[in-house]
Enzyme design. Sequence first.
Site, PDB file in Angstrom:
ATOM      1  N   TRP A 105     133.964  30.079  79.197  1.00 31.88           N
ATOM      2  CA  TRP A 105     134.322  30.390  77.906  1.00 31.88           C
ATOM      3  C   TRP A 105     133.819  29.646  76.670  1.00 31.88           C
ATOM      4  O   TRP A 105     134.706  29.154  75.907  1.00 31.88           O
ATOM      5  CB  TRP A 105     135.844  30.678  77.997  1.00 31.88           C
ATOM      6  CG  TRP A 105     136.607  31.549  78.728  1.00 31.88           C
ATOM      7  CD1 TRP A 105     135.864  32.938  79.235  1.00 31.88           C
ATOM      8  CD2 TRP A 105     137.598  31.754  79.359  1.00 31.88           C
ATOM      9  NE1 TRP A 105     136.476  33.514  80.140  1.00 31.88           N
ATOM     10  CE2 TRP A 105     137.855  32.985  79.982  1.00 31.88           C
ATOM     11  CE3 TRP A 105     138.813  31.124  79.198  1.00 31.88           C
ATOM     12  CZ2 TRP A 105     139.040  33.524  80.701  1.00 31.88           C
ATOM     13  CZ3 TRP A 105     140.274  31.422  79.793  1.00 31.88           C
ATOM     14  CH2 TRP A 105     140.060  32.690  80.508  1.00 31.88           C
ATOM     15  N   ASN A 143     124.457  34.776  77.079  1.00 34.28           N
ATOM     16  CA  ASN A 143     124.790  36.297  76.782  1.00 34.28           C
ATOM     17  C   ASN A 143     125.702  36.299  76.067  1.00 34.28           C
ATOM     18  O   ASN A 143     125.707  37.288  74.738  1.00 34.28           O
ATOM     19  CB  ASN A 143     125.101  36.690  78.003  1.00 34.28           C
ATOM     20  CG  ASN A 143     125.227  38.311  77.909  1.00 34.28           C
ATOM     21  OD1 ASN A 143     124.546  38.974  77.490  1.00 34.28           O
ATOM     22  ND2 ASN A 143     126.560  38.642  78.077  1.00 34.28           N
ATOM     23  N   HIS A 144     126.501  35.464  75.613  1.00 32.90           N
ATOM     24  CA  HIS A 144     128.206  35.659  75.001  1.00 32.90           C
ATOM     25  C   HIS A 144     128.534  34.287  74.820  1.00 32.90           C
ATOM     26  O   HIS A 144     128.333  33.212  75.470  1.00 32.90           O
ATOM     27  CB  HIS A 144     128.963  36.449  75.864  1.00 32.90           C
ATOM     28  CG  HIS A 144     129.223  36.094  76.961  1.00 32.90           C
ATOM     29  ND1 HIS A 144     128.489  36.541  78.235  1.00 32.90           N
ATOM     30  CD2 HIS A 144     130.031  35.113  77.570  1.00 32.90           C
ATOM     31  CE1 HIS A 144     129.093  35.862  79.284  1.00 32.90           C
ATOM     32  NE2 HIS A 144     130.102  35.117  78.808  1.00 32.90           N
ATOM     33  N   GLU A 184     123.229  45.638  78.318  1.00 29.80           N
ATOM     34  CA  GLU A 184     122.577  44.360  77.585  1.00 29.80           C
ATOM     35  C   GLU A 184     123.165  44.297  76.211  1.00 29.80           C
ATOM     36  O   GLU A 184     123.193  43.317  75.617  1.00 29.80           O
ATOM     37  CB  GLU A 184     121.054  44.492  77.265  1.00 29.80           C
ATOM     38  CG  GLU A 184     120.278  44.509  78.849  1.00 29.80           C
ATOM     39  CD  GLU A 184     118.872  45.200  78.809  1.00 29.80           C
ATOM     40  OE1 GLU A 184     118.128  44.949  79.845  1.00 29.80           O
ATOM     41  OE2 GLU A 184     118.515  45.426  77.744  1.00 29.80           O
ATOM     42  N   ASP A 228     123.858  32.636  84.095  1.00 35.75           N
ATOM     43  CA  ASP A 228     125.118  33.622  84.321  1.00 35.75           C
ATOM     44  C   ASP A 228     124.593  34.801  83.559  1.00 35.75           C
ATOM     45  O   ASP A 228     123.845  34.708  82.431  1.00 35.75           O
ATOM     46  CB  ASP A 228     126.276  32.756  83.299  1.00 35.75           C
ATOM     47  CG  ASP A 228     127.559  33.720  83.780  1.00 35.75           C
ATOM     48  OD1 ASP A 228     127.858  33.803  84.979  1.00 35.75           O
ATOM     49  OD2 ASP A 228     128.012  34.338  82.833  1.00 35.75           O
ATOM     50  N   GLU A 252     121.772  35.310  87.821  1.00 37.95           N
ATOM     51  CA  GLU A 252     122.818  36.138  88.234  1.00 37.95           C
ATOM     52  C   GLU A 252     122.572  37.524  87.680  1.00 37.95           C
ATOM     53  O   GLU A 252     122.825  37.914  86.793  1.00 37.95           O
ATOM     54  CB  GLU A 252     124.385  35.589  87.883  1.00 37.95           C
ATOM     55  CG  GLU A 252     125.192  36.533  88.394  1.00 37.95           C
ATOM     56  CD  GLU A 252     126.724  36.547  87.696  1.00 37.95           C
ATOM     57  OE1 GLU A 252     127.484  37.001  88.203  1.00 37.95           O
ATOM     58  OE2 GLU A 252     126.625  36.155  86.405  1.00 37.95           O
ATOM     59  N   GLY A 256     123.108  44.855  94.236  1.00 38.98           N
ATOM     60  CA  GLY A 256     122.605  45.200  95.607  1.00 38.98           C
ATOM     61  C   GLY A 256     121.259  45.602  95.888  1.00 38.98           C
ATOM     62  O   GLY A 256     120.752  45.724  96.997  1.00 38.98           O
ATOM     63  N   ARG A 365     139.096  29.213  93.697  1.00 31.89           N
ATOM     64  CA  ARG A 365     138.458  28.028  92.892  1.00 31.89           C
ATOM     65  C   ARG A 365     139.586  26.975  93.181  1.00 31.89           C
ATOM     66  O   ARG A 365     140.001  26.147  92.171  1.00 31.89           O
ATOM     67  CB  ARG A 365     138.712  28.474  91.623  1.00 31.89           C
ATOM     68  CG  ARG A 365     137.679  29.519  91.337  1.00 31.89           C
ATOM     69  CD  ARG A 365     137.571  30.331  89.985  1.00 31.89           C
ATOM     70  NE  ARG A 365     136.577  31.075  89.784  1.00 31.89           N
ATOM     71  CZ  ARG A 365     136.398  31.796  88.511  1.00 31.89           C
ATOM     72  NH1 ARG A 365     136.973  31.352  87.211  1.00 31.89           N
ATOM     73  NH2 ARG A 365     135.361  32.600  88.351  1.00 31.89           N
TER      74      ARG A 365
END
Length: 493
Positions: A105, A143-144, A184, A228, A252, A256, A365
Amino acid sequence: MFFNRPALVARSLAVAAAFFNSSNAKTAAEWREASIYQVLTDRFATTDGTSPHCHISNYCGGTWKGIENKLDYIQGMGFDAVWISPVIHNIEESTQWGQAYHGYWGNDPFSLNPHFGTPADLKSLSDALHGCGMSLMIDVVINHLAANQASGSVDYSVFPAPFNTASAFHTPCSIDYNNQGSIENCWLVTDTPSLPDVDSENGDVYTAMVNSVADIVKTYGIDGIRLDTAKHVPKPYLTQFQEAVGVYVTGEVLDGNPDFVAGYEGPISSVLNYPLWYALIDSFMGADFSRLASMMSTEVSTFKDVNAMANFLDNHDQPRFASRQGNDVVRDRNAATYLMFASGIPVVYYGFEHRFGGAADPNNREALWGSGYNTDAALYKHIAQLHQIRDIASNLAGKAEYFAWGAEVLGTSSQYLAMKRGAVVVVVSNVGAAGTTNGFSVPSSQFDSGDTIVDLLTCTTVTAGAGGAFQSAANNGESRVWIRTQDKGSFCP
């Protein structure tokens, strides 16, 4: 901090590529020889070695210095590369999903995450790894960014320039995963905390984002990147990113379909091998091995360099291998054996060596200090042994040749898969601790008729027949790794 603010980042991507592309960076071909241990920085080790209790959705206290202090633990299994969580500053607020302990984040790509340590601590970790002959891979998100508001009420002014206006991001929309344009250009998350989708078509914005990563690579001596959400970034911009950072990038692409995933190999160095992972999980959890064998064959003809792809059994986004219904330590050992000798770079997620069993995020985690870093754990020792065998096999063939040619399936059944790589024949099973009395007849191999071969895991011997055929006897469900007796090194004295 250490980064140039975007007002100073007027450099073009071409200039960045020339400036940051180090002649010392490991190539994809060199990364083929690596094995990677993935850690969540916050969950691996604390600076002072304590074992704090914490909520699984909040910061627990793991640091870069903690990782550095435990490098002997990682090296003890034989790994020569460590992949750590994203390093940039994240939102500080607690959210409905907890805190940003995972690092995904980010809200300021020009500053580091102080929860993980100081800039000096990150440089020290990098230097320590290099001093041990190891490599450092960091997770990166281009990406973000993230905001602790829903998409309709994001306060863009809290982001550093040039990300401090809505025009730096695509218009909020929910993703239609049947539409690549939507994948995208829409937002991965529109709920709180939302993930504002960076407008890669905005040259100033994208250049600033890419150069922030290139700065990290240069400043801290980063050897590789796990990217990522790569499929959410248009391919031309992935190409620019790859050129600018100048190091190995594995992306990433959570899908599949090998044909789709292969489209990202080229824009970036490599991809995480999700097509193989889906087949691998099915086969080792009891399905016929034919699907896994078929996928291995498909990937050889589909990908430019299957040996540079990153293979895994689980990770921070997927349920732990030990959480799978019907799993046991015998299946774990078989899957680890397969991972170590299949074509591609083996990646082991921290805690696998202690059979951590968390399923969906965030339960997968866990803090590693709960294991006591026990180096006598069965899987810890098995992984170390596999690395030793891998070294024998690759040294016999010559490392460049061994890691370029990869593995070849020799035969399968509902319970077994046999494959050869270099000097070894690996036979793995999916029956688990229940075992089976049925062995597997390997139909052919690289061995010569009359060769005495030995399983390096049990020291059992057998004689190869015509065409290198031999019977790999049942082993209580365990895997076997066969080699000519004259090539066994110090194993099986």
